[in-house]
Design a protein around this motif. Structure first.
Motif, short mmCIF file in Angstrom:
data_model
loop_
_atom_site.label_atom_id
_atom_site.label_comp_id
_atom_site.label_asym_id
_atom_site.label_seq_id
_atom_site.Cartn_x
_atom_site.Cartn_y
_atom_site.Cartn_z
N HIS A 16 21.38 28.42 4.65
CA HIS A 16 22.83 28.16 3.89
C HIS A 16 22.96 26.72 4.15
N ASP A 17 23.22 26.01 2.57
CA ASP A 17 23.61 24.74 2.67
C ASP A 17 25.10 24.65 2.32
N GLY A 18 25.92 24.10 3.10
CA GLY A 18 27.22 23.73 2.96
C GLY A 18 28.02 24.92 3.62
N TYR A 19 29.00 24.33 4.63
CA TYR A 19 30.06 25.30 5.40
C TYR A 19 31.20 24.25 5.69
N PRO A 20 32.38 25.19 5.59
CA PRO A 20 33.48 24.11 5.95
C PRO A 20 33.77 23.80 7.48
N ARG A 21 34.20 22.53 7.76
CA ARG A 21 34.63 22.43 8.98
C ARG A 21 36.01 22.99 9.12
N SER A 22 36.43 23.57 8.18
CA SER A 22 38.02 23.95 8.12
C SER A 22 38.26 25.16 8.77
N GLN A 28 25.39 15.19 6.56
CA GLN A 28 26.03 13.92 6.44
C GLN A 28 26.35 13.62 4.73
N LYS A 29 26.47 14.42 4.14
CA LYS A 29 26.89 14.10 2.54
C LYS A 29 28.20 13.75 2.37
N ASP A 30 28.71 13.17 1.47
CA ASP A 30 29.78 12.69 1.22
C ASP A 30 30.77 13.91 0.10
N LEU A 31 31.50 14.56 0.69
CA LEU A 31 31.90 15.72 -0.32
C LEU A 31 32.98 15.42 -1.23
N ASN A 32 33.40 13.97 -0.83
CA ASN A 32 34.52 13.41 -2.00
C ASN A 32 33.91 13.38 -3.41
N ILE A 33 32.73 13.79 -3.71
CA ILE A 33 32.12 13.66 -4.97
C ILE A 33 33.05 14.94 -5.73
N TYR A 34 33.47 15.91 -4.96
CA TYR A 34 33.87 17.09 -5.48
C TYR A 34 35.35 16.71 -6.02
N LYS A 35 36.06 15.52 -5.91
CA LYS A 35 37.13 14.97 -6.57
C LYS A 35 37.05 14.85 -8.08
N GLU A 36 35.83 14.73 -8.59
CA GLU A 36 35.40 14.88 -10.04
C GLU A 36 35.91 16.21 -10.32
N GLY A 49 42.90 28.05 -5.36
CA GLY A 49 43.09 28.92 -4.46
C GLY A 49 42.49 28.82 -2.99
N CYS A 50 40.97 28.68 -3.29
CA CYS A 50 40.01 28.56 -2.30
C CYS A 50 40.13 27.50 -1.30
N CYS A 51 40.87 26.42 -1.56
CA CYS A 51 40.99 25.33 -0.64
C CYS A 51 42.20 24.95 0.08
N GLN A 52 43.20 26.06 0.01
CA GLN A 52 44.36 26.12 0.76
C GLN A 52 44.41 25.82 2.17
N SER A 53 45.20 25.23 2.49
CA SER A 53 45.53 24.98 4.03
C SER A 53 46.78 24.78 4.41
N GLY A 54 47.35 25.26 5.72
CA GLY A 54 48.46 24.88 6.05
C GLY A 54 48.80 23.66 7.03
N ALA A 55 47.65 22.90 7.10
CA ALA A 55 48.10 21.70 7.98
C ALA A 55 48.08 20.35 7.09
N GLY A 56 48.59 19.42 7.98
CA GLY A 56 48.77 18.09 7.10
C GLY A 56 47.83 17.54 6.39
N GLY A 57 47.80 16.61 5.48
CA GLY A 57 46.78 16.20 4.52
C GLY A 57 46.12 17.32 3.81
N SER A 58 46.81 18.13 3.51
CA SER A 58 46.32 19.61 2.86
C SER A 58 45.97 19.46 1.56
N LEU A 115 37.91 14.44 1.84
CA LEU A 115 37.31 16.03 1.70
C LEU A 115 36.23 16.21 2.96
N ASN A 116 35.88 15.15 3.69
CA ASN A 116 34.76 15.19 4.67
C ASN A 116 35.49 15.51 6.06
N GLU A 117 36.71 15.59 6.12
CA GLU A 117 37.64 15.93 7.18
C GLU A 117 37.74 17.31 7.18
#
Length: 267
Positions: A174-180, A210-218, A229-238, A253-255
């Protein structure tokens, strides 16, 4: 959150992406994203253009070591990119299955398989927690940043399903998994290891690419402030549904997520 609500949000979001897959604007953004995660231009040229939806967190086919004649299953196959690339590896004597729960994605993928003349490809409309295929079907199961979309309460079912579908000695990657999943507590990798071991897997290896997921801002910008809806979170910097795009642009996004290569074998 109720698992059914999570599935509804995911399906709504990916149906929207499926409807945009043929636009030139989205195609350009999608290519930028997948190249950042290791796809080669030659691979992208070898498949229909809109098979790439820009949803990757890595390139599982590149690390799966597929051989001619093998059977591979891709969990969460989207527009069919990884399935079509895997089909090239296993050849006409092999078989590549793609599994996705979103009907519009299945329709896009089947059309792409037709364009590619990929006779060794089958797409199945199904949740990845219960797939209508026999035990010990596959030599390899891959997934590209999709298992993370399964509600936490049902994640063990997804890993048990991988184990069931694999032949003895078969591999899961599996390539890719959330830290979240336990993002701020730093237990995301531990959770993956526990899921795999509890399902019966051995020889588990987890590599942070160690890839930079900020590319997803595009992709966020390309969605024209559609809710994710798949990216929701209740924490700060959400990444809250309905959050203004200007605020999302400030989020690192790397956080919240990471690109991992995760390997495991069925004894």
């Amino acid at each position: 959150m109720d698992p059914n609500k999570v599935y509804d949000l995911v399906q709504s979001h990916y149906s929207e992406l499926a409807s945009r897959s043929s636009t030139q604007e989205h195609t350009t953004v999608a290519e930028n994203v997948v190249k950042a995660f290791g796809y080669r231009a030659s691979e992208l040229r070898s498949i229909p253009q809109n098979a790439n939806l820009g949803l990757s967190c890595g390139n599982p086919v590149a690390v799966a070591n597929l051989r001619a004649g093998e059977v591979v299953i891709d969990l969460g196959s989207g527009g069919g990119m990884d399935v079509l690339l895997a089909a090239q590896k296993v050849g006409p004597t092999g078989r590549a299955f793609g599994v996705d729960m979103t009907r519009s994605m299945i329709d896009v993928a089947r059309e792409n398989a037709k364009k590619a003349n990929a006779d060794n490809v089958i797409f199945i409309e199904s949740a990845i927690t219960s797939i209508p295929l026999p035990d010990a079907t596959a030599n390899c199961v891959i997934s590209n940043c999709v298992v993370n979309l399964v509600p936490t309460a049902e994640k063990p079912l997804a890993f048990k399903e991988m184990f069931r579908l694999l032949k003895p000695g078969g591999s899961s990657g599996h390539d890719g998994y959330p830290r979240s999943e336990a993002a701020r507590g730093g237990h995301g990798q531990g959770s993956i290891l526990e899921y795999l071991q509890n399902a019966g897997f051995g020889q588990v290896m987890i590599v942070d690419c160690q890839k930079d997921l900020n590319i997803y801002k595009e992709i966020f910008l390309d969605l024209n402030e559609k809710n994710c809806g798949c990216c929701q979170s209740g924490a700060g910097g959400s990444l809250e549904p309905g959050q203004p795009m200007t605020e999302r642009a400030e989020v690192d996004l790397n956080e919240w997520a990471g690109s991992f290569e995760i390997y495991a074998l069925k004894p």
